[in-house]
Design a protein around this motif. Structure first.
Motif, PDB file in Angstrom:
ATOM      1  N   UNK A   8       0.862  -1.185   0.000  1.00  0.00           N
ATOM      2  CA  UNK A   8       0.000   0.000   0.000  1.00  0.00           C
ATOM      3  C   UNK A   8       0.897   1.233   0.000  1.00  0.00           C
ATOM      4  N   UNK A   9       0.720   2.119  -1.008  1.00  0.00           N
ATOM      5  CA  UNK A   9       1.601   3.286  -1.123  1.00  0.00           C
ATOM      6  C   UNK A   9       0.796   4.484  -1.620  1.00  0.00           C
ATOM      7  N   UNK A  10       1.238   5.694  -1.231  1.00  0.00           N
ATOM      8  CA  UNK A  10       0.467   6.919  -1.502  1.00  0.00           C
ATOM      9  C   UNK A  10       1.336   7.992  -2.137  1.00  0.00           C
ATOM     10  N   UNK A  11       0.718   8.796  -2.993  1.00  0.00           N
ATOM     11  CA  UNK A  11       1.398   9.968  -3.561  1.00  0.00           C
ATOM     12  C   UNK A  11       0.431  11.137  -3.624  1.00  0.00           C
ATOM     13  N   UNK A  12       0.955  12.312  -3.380  1.00  0.00           N
ATOM     14  CA  UNK A  12       0.180  13.537  -3.543  1.00  0.00           C
ATOM     15  C   UNK A  12       1.136  14.643  -3.969  1.00  0.00           C
ATOM     16  N   UNK A  13       0.664  15.858  -3.978  1.00  0.00           N
ATOM     17  CA  UNK A  13       1.487  17.001  -4.352  1.00  0.00           C
ATOM     18  C   UNK A  13       2.508  17.337  -3.266  1.00  0.00           C
ATOM     19  N   UNK A  14       3.527  18.089  -3.658  1.00  0.00           N
ATOM     20  CA  UNK A  14       4.512  18.602  -2.707  1.00  0.00           C
ATOM     21  C   UNK A  14       4.081  19.945  -2.128  1.00  0.00           C
ATOM     22  N   UNK A  60       5.017   3.377  -8.310  1.00  0.00           N
ATOM     23  CA  UNK A  60       6.402   3.047  -8.673  1.00  0.00           C
ATOM     24  C   UNK A  60       7.308   2.714  -7.479  1.00  0.00           C
ATOM     25  N   UNK A  61       7.285   3.481  -6.389  1.00  0.00           N
ATOM     26  CA  UNK A  61       8.247   3.203  -5.308  1.00  0.00           C
ATOM     27  C   UNK A  61       8.061   1.844  -4.640  1.00  0.00           C
ATOM     28  N   UNK A  62       6.865   1.268  -4.702  1.00  0.00           N
ATOM     29  CA  UNK A  62       6.634   0.016  -3.974  1.00  0.00           C
ATOM     30  C   UNK A  62       6.839  -1.231  -4.830  1.00  0.00           C
ATOM     31  N   UNK A  63       6.972  -1.071  -6.146  1.00  0.00           N
ATOM     32  CA  UNK A  63       7.032  -2.226  -7.031  1.00  0.00           C
ATOM     33  C   UNK A  63       8.457  -2.708  -7.249  1.00  0.00           C
ATOM     34  N   UNK A 161      -1.259  -3.272  -4.190  1.00  0.00           N
ATOM     35  CA  UNK A 161      -0.889  -4.500  -4.883  1.00  0.00           C
ATOM     36  C   UNK A 161      -1.707  -5.633  -4.271  1.00  0.00           C
ATOM     37  N   UNK A 162      -2.516  -6.288  -5.086  1.00  0.00           N
ATOM     38  CA  UNK A 162      -3.388  -7.362  -4.632  1.00  0.00           C
ATOM     39  C   UNK A 162      -2.749  -8.698  -5.013  1.00  0.00           C
ATOM     40  N   UNK A 163      -2.627  -9.603  -4.034  1.00  0.00           N
ATOM     41  CA  UNK A 163      -1.941 -10.867  -4.300  1.00  0.00           C
ATOM     42  C   UNK A 163      -2.484 -11.965  -3.396  1.00  0.00           C
TER      43      UNK A 163
END
Length: 389
Positions: A8-14, A60-63, A161-163
């Motif tokens: 589980x990973x998150x992105x938003x604005x700076x 991208x950062x978690x894969x 990511x579902x597994x």
């Protein structure tokens, strides 16, 4: 077979705007925003970010290379789509370097669509347990400047990511659904900002929660006492608190206090970002898992997903022994490092998004630190850049 959320990973604005400062600029009491809707900061999405770049920056950062090789389904849930025909997931797949053998689709039903993606992904992995599915809720919430909905804006993306045999949360196979034609919130094709009947929508949200929650308890013969915490879709955090309070009479005083304490952790990160539409429930889940010291492996969480228009679903998940290894631990620090913008800067950024017209356009991205950015439009095609290449 156990299926669920592996990462589980998150992105938003700076960038963000302070809600007390925004309230003052709108001639409102700061507590109306800080307490009345329960928001402290609001993400400001610059022109160099859209649902595609936010989604890619979240995932991208978690894969790992192993994850990328196993992914054969990518679902992007959004109500901020950039094209009436082509799925945003196709752009995201290219930016992430996924295989051309990946099924890429975009799903829409207001804020509910990411949950539809999670359910689809569960079923897919159950049939193909050696494969993985990537589900992303990505949105930019826009109601317009100086509008009643302005303080409930925001934006960002949550990637899941579902597994099989997931590290974070094993999802239940049973849920309760409710879907009905309700005009509480909508955005016609000729509008860049949503139309909403705010009070009506809030009432519908709570009605839907009570319906699917109680129906779930009844049809699955589940006691509410077995649920460690309830996690909500949070377009603004006060609405989740109101919904939670509406079912507190179903449990004793000790359980009520526990649910309320857990909720404060679940809304901690949402208070700092604002509305994510499709990603709001899952940012709250991430907040719960990252910040709540009372959680333990084996705890069962209840999740309420809601999309105006309207559709609601309640389902559950069980925390796994190594759940901390699948979480975005850098998120609190990234949020703390964001740059605060003035109300005037926020208004300028809001008004200078890529325009919905055919001519070539360029977007300034020099100050955007994120890996994936939107640089403009050429020949009626959006132009994306990986700044690490």
């Amino acid at each position: 077979m156990k299926i669920g959320i592996d990462k589980l990973h998150f992105a938003t604005s700076h960038l963000y705007v302070d809600m007390a400062e925004l309230a003052t600029a709108r001639q409102a009491e700061p507590d109306k925003y800080l307490i009345g809707i329960g928001q402290s900061k609001m993400a400001v999405i610059p022109p160099s970010q859209d649902v595609v770049t936010l989604a890619a920056n979240a995932a991208a950062p978690m894969l790992t290379a192993t994850d990328i090789a196993a992914i054969d389904l990518l679902v992007v849930g959004t109500e901020s789509g950039i094209d009436n025909s082509k799925a945003s997931a196709i752009y995201v797949a290219k930016l992430l370097g996924l295989s051309q053998r990946v099924r890429t689709i975009e799903m829409k039903e207001a804020c509910y669509a990411a949950t539809a993606g999670v359910q689809l992904a569960q079923d897919h992995v159950r049939v193909h347990p050696d494969k993985k599915a990537l589900v992303i809720g990505s949105d930019v919430a826009r109601y317009g400047l100086n509008t009643p909905g302005e303080p409930t804006q925001g934006g960002g993306a949550v990637a899941m990511l579902i597994s099989a045999d997931p590290k974070v949360l094993v999802l239940g196979t049973e849920s309760s659904l409710l879907s009905e034609d309700v005009m509480d919130f909508w955005r016609p094709l000729y509008h860049t900002e949503a139309l909403v009947d705010g009070k009506y929508s809030s009432n519908i949200y709570i009605d839907y929660f009570q319906d699917v929650f109680k129906n779930y308890l009844q049809t699955t013969q589940t006691s509410p006492d077995t649920l460690t915490a309830l996690v909500f879709h949070l377009p603004y955090t006060k609405i989740g608190l109101k919904a939670l309070r509406s079912v507190l009479p179903l449990v004793d005083a000790e359980k009520q206090a526990q649910w309320l304490a857990h909720f404060e952790h679940a809304r901690q990160l949402n208070r700092q970002v604002g509305n994510l539409y499709t990603g709001s429930l899952y940012l709250s889940l991430l907040s719960q898992l990252l910040t709540d010291p009372q959680l333990q492996p084996g705890n069962r969480l209840g999740l309420f997903s809601y999309g105006s228009g309207a559709e609601g679903e309640f389902y559950t998940g069980v925390i796994q022994p190594d759940y901390q290894t699948g979480l975005d631990h850098g998120l609190p620090q990234r949020l703390a490092r964001r740059r605060r913008v003035s109300v005037a800067e926020y208004e300028a950024l809001f008004s200078h998004q890529l325009q919905w017209r055919a001519d070539d356009q360029s977007v300034s991205y020099a100050d955007d630190p994120h890996r994936f950015v939107l640089t403009g439009q050429k020949n009626e095609q959006r132009q994306y850049l990986d700044q690490q290449v």
